[in-house]
Structures are given as structure tokens and as C-alpha cells.
Design a protein around this motif. Structure first.
Motif, PDB file in Angstrom:
ATOM      1  N   GLU A 185     -12.768 -17.609  48.139  1.00  0.00           N
ATOM      2  CA  GLU A 185     -11.467 -17.671  47.781  1.00  0.00           C
ATOM      3  C   GLU A 185     -11.210 -18.439  46.595  1.00  0.00           C
ATOM      4  OE1 GLU A 185      -9.177 -18.556  51.518  1.00  0.00           O
ATOM      5  OE2 GLU A 185     -10.224 -16.922  52.628  1.00  0.00           O
ATOM      6  N   PRO A 186     -10.164 -18.260  45.703  1.00  0.00           N
ATOM      7  CA  PRO A 186      -9.809 -18.766  44.534  1.00  0.00           C
ATOM      8  C   PRO A 186      -9.770 -20.284  44.879  1.00  0.00           C
ATOM      9  CG  PRO A 186      -8.205 -16.930  44.841  1.00  0.00           C
ATOM     10  CD  PRO A 186      -9.210 -17.082  45.971  1.00  0.00           C
ATOM     11  N   THR A 187      -9.633 -20.761  45.887  1.00  0.00           N
ATOM     12  CA  THR A 187      -9.273 -22.437  46.107  1.00  0.00           C
ATOM     13  C   THR A 187     -10.110 -22.857  47.218  1.00  0.00           C
ATOM     14  OG1 THR A 187      -7.265 -21.946  47.500  1.00  0.00           O
ATOM     15  CG2 THR A 187      -6.774 -22.040  45.348  1.00  0.00           C
ATOM     16  N   GLN A 188     -10.691 -22.295  47.851  1.00  0.00           N
ATOM     17  CA  GLN A 188     -11.513 -22.739  48.987  1.00  0.00           C
ATOM     18  C   GLN A 188     -12.693 -21.656  49.595  1.00  0.00           C
ATOM     19  OE1 GLN A 188      -9.372 -23.086  52.499  1.00  0.00           O
ATOM     20  NE2 GLN A 188      -8.598 -20.984  52.407  1.00  0.00           N
ATOM     21  N   ILE A 189     -13.562 -22.231  50.021  1.00  0.00           N
ATOM     22  CA  ILE A 189     -14.736 -21.429  50.978  1.00  0.00           C
ATOM     23  C   ILE A 189     -14.471 -21.462  52.285  1.00  0.00           C
ATOM     24  CG2 ILE A 189     -17.339 -20.941  51.243  1.00  0.00           C
ATOM     25  CD1 ILE A 189     -16.334 -20.726  48.241  1.00  0.00           C
ATOM     26  N   ARG A 190     -14.356 -20.530  53.165  1.00  0.00           N
ATOM     27  CA  ARG A 190     -14.530 -20.422  54.453  1.00  0.00           C
ATOM     28  C   ARG A 190     -15.386 -19.507  55.022  1.00  0.00           C
ATOM     29  NH1 ARG A 190      -9.845 -17.785  57.219  1.00  0.00           N
ATOM     30  NH2 ARG A 190      -9.859 -16.087  55.439  1.00  0.00           N
ATOM     31  N   ILE A 191     -15.860 -20.239  56.236  1.00  0.00           N
ATOM     32  CA  ILE A 191     -17.279 -19.550  56.895  1.00  0.00           C
ATOM     33  C   ILE A 191     -16.678 -19.202  58.219  1.00  0.00           C
ATOM     34  CG2 ILE A 191     -19.286 -19.872  57.761  1.00  0.00           C
ATOM     35  CD1 ILE A 191     -19.891 -21.838  55.238  1.00  0.00           C
ATOM     36  N   LEU A 192     -16.529 -18.133  58.688  1.00  0.00           N
ATOM     37  CA  LEU A 192     -16.024 -17.774  59.820  1.00  0.00           C
ATOM     38  C   LEU A 192     -16.989 -17.080  60.816  1.00  0.00           C
ATOM     39  CD1 LEU A 192     -12.664 -16.052  58.637  1.00  0.00           C
ATOM     40  CD2 LEU A 192     -13.125 -18.368  59.210  1.00  0.00           C
ATOM     41  N   THR A 193     -17.032 -17.372  62.101  1.00  0.00           N
ATOM     42  CA  THR A 193     -17.969 -17.013  63.089  1.00  0.00           C
ATOM     43  C   THR A 193     -17.521 -15.428  63.418  1.00  0.00           C
ATOM     44  OG1 THR A 193     -16.679 -17.563  65.076  1.00  0.00           O
ATOM     45  CG2 THR A 193     -18.239 -19.137  63.995  1.00  0.00           C
ATOM     46  N   ARG A 194     -18.383 -14.869  64.325  1.00  0.00           N
ATOM     47  CA  ARG A 194     -17.961 -13.416  64.754  1.00  0.00           C
ATOM     48  C   ARG A 194     -16.750 -13.138  65.543  1.00  0.00           C
ATOM     49  NH1 ARG A 194     -21.926 -10.004  68.664  1.00  0.00           N
ATOM     50  NH2 ARG A 194     -20.355  -8.933  69.662  1.00  0.00           N
ATOM     51  N   GLY A 195     -16.324 -14.527  66.192  1.00  0.00           N
ATOM     52  CA  GLY A 195     -15.162 -14.524  66.863  1.00  0.00           C
ATOM     53  C   GLY A 195     -13.755 -14.919  66.010  1.00  0.00           C
ATOM     54  N   GLY A 196     -14.257 -15.098  64.785  1.00  0.00           N
ATOM     55  CA  GLY A 196     -13.085 -15.454  63.955  1.00  0.00           C
ATOM     56  C   GLY A 196     -12.805 -17.039  63.954  1.00  0.00           C
ATOM     57  N   HIS A 197     -13.732 -17.829  64.381  1.00  0.00           N
ATOM     58  CA  HIS A 197     -13.206 -19.528  64.293  1.00  0.00           C
ATOM     59  C   HIS A 197     -14.035 -19.861  62.914  1.00  0.00           C
ATOM     60  CE1 HIS A 197     -12.449 -19.718  68.684  1.00  0.00           C
ATOM     61  NE2 HIS A 197     -13.293 -18.677  68.898  1.00  0.00           N
ATOM     62  N   ASP A 198     -13.339 -21.023  62.560  1.00  0.00           N
ATOM     63  CA  ASP A 198     -13.587 -21.332  61.167  1.00  0.00           C
ATOM     64  C   ASP A 198     -14.750 -22.559  61.361  1.00  0.00           C
ATOM     65  OD1 ASP A 198     -14.006 -22.734  58.550  1.00  0.00           O
ATOM     66  OD2 ASP A 198     -11.779 -22.347  58.112  1.00  0.00           O
ATOM     67  N   TRP A 199     -15.914 -22.337  60.833  1.00  0.00           N
ATOM     68  CA  TRP A 199     -17.197 -23.322  61.105  1.00  0.00           C
ATOM     69  C   TRP A 199     -17.471 -23.790  59.730  1.00  0.00           C
ATOM     70  CZ3 TRP A 199     -21.307 -21.957  65.328  1.00  0.00           C
ATOM     71  CH2 TRP A 199     -20.386 -22.295  66.498  1.00  0.00           C
ATOM     72  N   THR A 200     -16.698 -23.996  58.823  1.00  0.00           N
ATOM     73  CA  THR A 200     -17.095 -24.383  57.278  1.00  0.00           C
ATOM     74  C   THR A 200     -17.473 -25.529  57.316  1.00  0.00           C
ATOM     75  OG1 THR A 200     -15.027 -22.974  56.580  1.00  0.00           O
ATOM     76  CG2 THR A 200     -16.261 -24.165  55.076  1.00  0.00           C
ATOM     77  N   LYS A 201     -17.118 -26.349  58.003  1.00  0.00           N
ATOM     78  CA  LYS A 201     -17.561 -27.907  58.037  1.00  0.00           C
ATOM     79  C   LYS A 201     -18.892 -28.135  58.761  1.00  0.00           C
ATOM     80  CE  LYS A 201     -13.214 -29.943  58.130  1.00  0.00           C
ATOM     81  NZ  LYS A 201     -12.047 -31.026  58.821  1.00  0.00           N
ATOM     82  N   ARG A 202     -19.415 -26.763  59.589  1.00  0.00           N
ATOM     83  CA  ARG A 202     -20.654 -27.027  60.154  1.00  0.00           C
ATOM     84  C   ARG A 202     -21.737 -26.316  59.385  1.00  0.00           C
ATOM     85  NH1 ARG A 202     -20.298 -25.873  66.522  1.00  0.00           N
ATOM     86  NH2 ARG A 202     -22.307 -27.150  66.511  1.00  0.00           N
ATOM     87  N   PHE A 203     -21.565 -25.731  58.383  1.00  0.00           N
ATOM     88  CA  PHE A 203     -22.409 -25.114  57.278  1.00  0.00           C
ATOM     89  C   PHE A 203     -22.165 -25.580  56.204  1.00  0.00           C
ATOM     90  CE2 PHE A 203     -22.012 -22.176  61.030  1.00  0.00           C
ATOM     91  CZ  PHE A 203     -23.527 -21.948  61.384  1.00  0.00           C
ATOM     92  N   SER A 204     -22.531 -26.969  55.689  1.00  0.00           N
ATOM     93  CA  SER A 204     -22.089 -27.512  54.383  1.00  0.00           C
ATOM     94  C   SER A 204     -22.903 -26.653  53.310  1.00  0.00           C
ATOM     95  CB  SER A 204     -21.932 -28.905  54.378  1.00  0.00           C
ATOM     96  OG  SER A 204     -23.345 -29.301  54.715  1.00  0.00           O
ATOM     97  N   GLY A 205     -24.254 -26.650  53.418  1.00  0.00           N
ATOM     98  CA  GLY A 205     -25.073 -26.012  52.489  1.00  0.00           C
ATOM     99  C   GLY A 205     -24.825 -24.806  52.359  1.00  0.00           C
ATOM    100  N   ILE A 206     -24.215 -24.067  53.179  1.00  0.00           N
ATOM    101  CA  ILE A 206     -23.946 -22.484  52.769  1.00  0.00           C
ATOM    102  C   ILE A 206     -22.869 -22.528  52.068  1.00  0.00           C
ATOM    103  CG2 ILE A 206     -23.147 -20.525  53.454  1.00  0.00           C
ATOM    104  CD1 ILE A 206     -24.730 -20.773  56.120  1.00  0.00           C
ATOM    105  N   GLU A 207     -21.762 -23.651  52.399  1.00  0.00           N
ATOM    106  CA  GLU A 207     -20.525 -23.815  51.613  1.00  0.00           C
ATOM    107  C   GLU A 207     -20.903 -24.228  50.078  1.00  0.00           C
ATOM    108  OE1 GLU A 207     -16.385 -26.525  51.814  1.00  0.00           O
ATOM    109  OE2 GLU A 207     -17.976 -27.002  52.924  1.00  0.00           O
TER     110      GLU A 207
END
Length: 348
Positions: free
Chosen positions: A77-99
């Protein structure tokens, strides 16, 4: 007989006059609004693969490896990265390498659909290693070593791409993630073979199976048959309805499993292999907290501890018996609620 008009129609020139010329282009008014962009969806329900017994035939089908991990959507997104699970939970902090890797792609807006995995020494996805990297059930560990294999592009540069054919979405995805590129975000490559040959190669290399995708279909959420999964060794999710304790009383010997049939759960057998010692101890502790007096299904085990069917186990098996029980089972792990696990449904 059609008569020619004595005079050329209004707006045209005769051959004796100057040739036709188009009106000169006017410079664009800077105050004129830009073409509208599609709003970025806050979340997209994923397209799910139906189970098939063999690969489909025909040039309209593309084939990829089936990755054994967690389904994720990476929102740039323009101001952030969001990493969502299949169920819609925000797991961005758990995948810092991907972020971090998503920020480095140089794309303003994008939604990638794919699977997060941990690879073993032979380059195969290891679901158990992924669970360990994330800290197990209820864990909060940051999985920096996880690799995200992207296999679809749903939104790009301000435009929703779900209406486009898979082949067109794939073309754009490959321009962003070239093949054979390393790093935390990689392209899930298509197999350069027909479905039968690709499936055979996947099984010979000890992989879970393949995914077949219809090249001409748009991206449709749900399990509609646009994508098919063909597994070398069958693996499904089952509700845990009880367990048999180990002889030492501090661990489990086996789990009692149930599937959905109609509107209720039915007992489909047990699994007693595939547990590591610590996992078996931790699982017993978790299940003891769910113990109940009245079983939720009918089962033949007399020494079992029955529990509320809140935990879902991923189990490998070879086949079904004639009376509807699993054969040659092996425990793979507990599916977390954030991954929105679906308990296996027996078709009537």
C-alpha cells in the motif's frame, strides 16, 4: 441503378480539393481529473483449489507445484505493507523478511497471492519447519527465514486485476518477479510439461503434489473448480475429538479424528505417528484444557480422553477403508485459526 450525387456530402472534399485532415489535438487541461483508479480491497477472499484424482488435460491448463505452507496475501500500500493470512489476520510482524522484500520491489500498490514456506535441504516445503519457525501453536516468533512463493497478482498500480484471465495476470506477475529470482519473495514457476508428466516428476521428488489452474478464468474467490489440486500423498485437515494417552501419562499415543458429513462430525480414525516428543507433550496439555465428559462423535476407543473439537490437525494418509476410516496416517501439524482451516467434508 444507384445515381452518384452531383455534390459531395457535407464534410467531405472532392478529389480536386485538399486531402482530408483530422482536427488538431488540443493540449490536455491540467485541471482535468485523472482516469479513475480502482480502490484497493482491504482483503480478498482467496481462490481455493478443488481436490482432483488426476491432472486435467488440455492446453488451457497451467501447472505449478503445490506448496505446503501458509496461504498469505501481501498488500503493498502507499504507506505500509500488510501481510494477511487466509483468515484475514494481520501477520505482518511475524514475516519481517517478506515485509522488507515487498518494500524493495519498487511497486506503489499491489496485492500478491501466494504461500509462505520453509524449505528443507532438498528445496522441498517443510510444514513442520514452518510451524517451528513461527513458534508452534499460539507462537509469536518472527519467521525471518520464510520464503513467500507468489503465484498470482490481484491488484497492481491502482487497478483491480481479478477480472483478467490468469494468463494476463501471470504475464504482469512475471514482469515484477522474474523467474529464478532468490530472496524472501519468489515467483512460483509454471511447469514446462503436461499435467501427467509434471505430476509424476513432483511425486518422484517427494513433493506434496501439483496445482492445475485454468488459464482463461478470472480470479474468483472460493472453491469453484478454476484451480485443482492433485496430491501425491493425500493430506487433509481433520477435527481432533479426543486422544489416547501414552503409557507414561505425560504425552499422547494417538489423536482421534473426525470429518464433516452432512451437518455433523463423524469419526474417521486416528493418527499415532509423526509426533515429535515435545509436540506430543504440548499437544496433550492443550487438549487437557478442552476435555469434556460427553463425546461429540461415536468412537470405539475406550481409554480415550474426549475433547471439544476446537483444534484441527493436518494429517497425511494413503487411502480410505471401505467403512470410511483413514489408512496409514501421519501427523503433520496443528492448523492455526488464523489460517482459517477447513475440516475435511465427506460427500454423501
Amino acid at each position: 441503378m444507384v445515381r452518384r450525387p452531383s455534390q459531395p456530402p457535407v464534410g467531405l472534399h472532392s478529389e480536386k480539393e485538399a486531402p482530408l485532415k483530422s482536427r488538431a489535438n488540443r493540449p490536455r487541461d491540467p485541471g482535468q481529473p485523472q482516469l479513475p483508479f480502482d480502490p484497493m480491497p482491504p482483503r480478498i477472499e482467496p481462490c481455493l483449489a478443488q481436490l482432483a484424482s488426476k491432472p486435467p488435460k488440455g492446453s488451457e491448463w497451467a501447472f505449478e507445484l503445490k506448496w505446503d505452507g501458509y496461504r498469505l496475501a501481501v498488500h503493498v500500500e502507499p504507506t505500509q505493507i500488510r501481510i494477511l493470512t487466509r483468515g484475514g489476520h494481520d501477520w505482518t510482524k511475524r514475516f519481517s523478511g517478506i515485509e522488507i522484500a515487498a518494500k524493495q520491489l519498487g511497486v506503489a500498490t499491489m496485492i500478491l497471492d501466494g504461500e509462505a514456506v520453509v524449505l528443507d535441504g532438498q528445496g522441498r516445503a517443510d510444514f513442520g519447519a514452518l510451524k517451528a519457525a513461527l513458534g508452534g501453536r499460539g507462537g509469536k516468533r518472527n519467521a525471518e527465514a520464510v520464503v513467500f512463493y507468489a503465484f498470482d497478482l490481484l491488484y497492481f498500480d491502482g487497478h483491480d486485476l481479478r477480472w483478467m484471465e490468469l494468463s494476463e495476470r501471470r504475464h504482469l506477475l512475471e514482469s515484477i518477479l522474474p523467474a529464478a529470482q532468490g530472496g524472501p519473495i519468489r515467483l512460483s514457476e509454471e511447469g514446462d510439461a503436461d499435467g501427467d508428466s509434471f505430476f509424476q516428476i513432483a511425486c518422484e521428488h517427494g513433493l506434496e503434489g501439483i496445482i492445475a489452474k485454468h488459464r482463461r478464468r478470472p480470479y474468483r474467490s472460493g472453491r469453484l473448480g478454476d484451480w485443482l489440486k492433485i496430491k501425491c500423498v493425500r493430506s487433509e485437515s481433520f477435527a481432533i475429538v479426543g486422544y489416547e494417552p501414552s503409557t507414561d501419562g505425560v504425552s499422547i499415543a494417538s489423536l482421534l479424528l473426525a470429518a464433516i458429513k452432512g451437518d455433523e462430525l463423524v469419526y474417521v480414525g486416528s493418527v499415532g505417528t509423526g509426533f515429535k516428543e515435545k509436540v506430543a507433550r504440548d499437544l496433550k496439555q492443550a487438549l487437557d484444557g478442552l476435555a469434556i465428559h460427553k463425546p461429540s462423535v461415536k468412537y470405539p476407543r475406550k481409554q480415550a480422553v474426549v475433547v471439544r473439537p476446537e483444534l484441527v490437525a493436518e494429517v497425511e494418509f494413503r487411502a480410505w477403508t471401505k467403512d470410511g476410516k483413514l489408512c496409514h496416517t501421519s501427523f503433520k501439524g496443528i492448523r492455526v485459526p488464523q489460517d482459517n482451516p477447513t475440516v475435511y467434508r465427506i460427500e454423501s
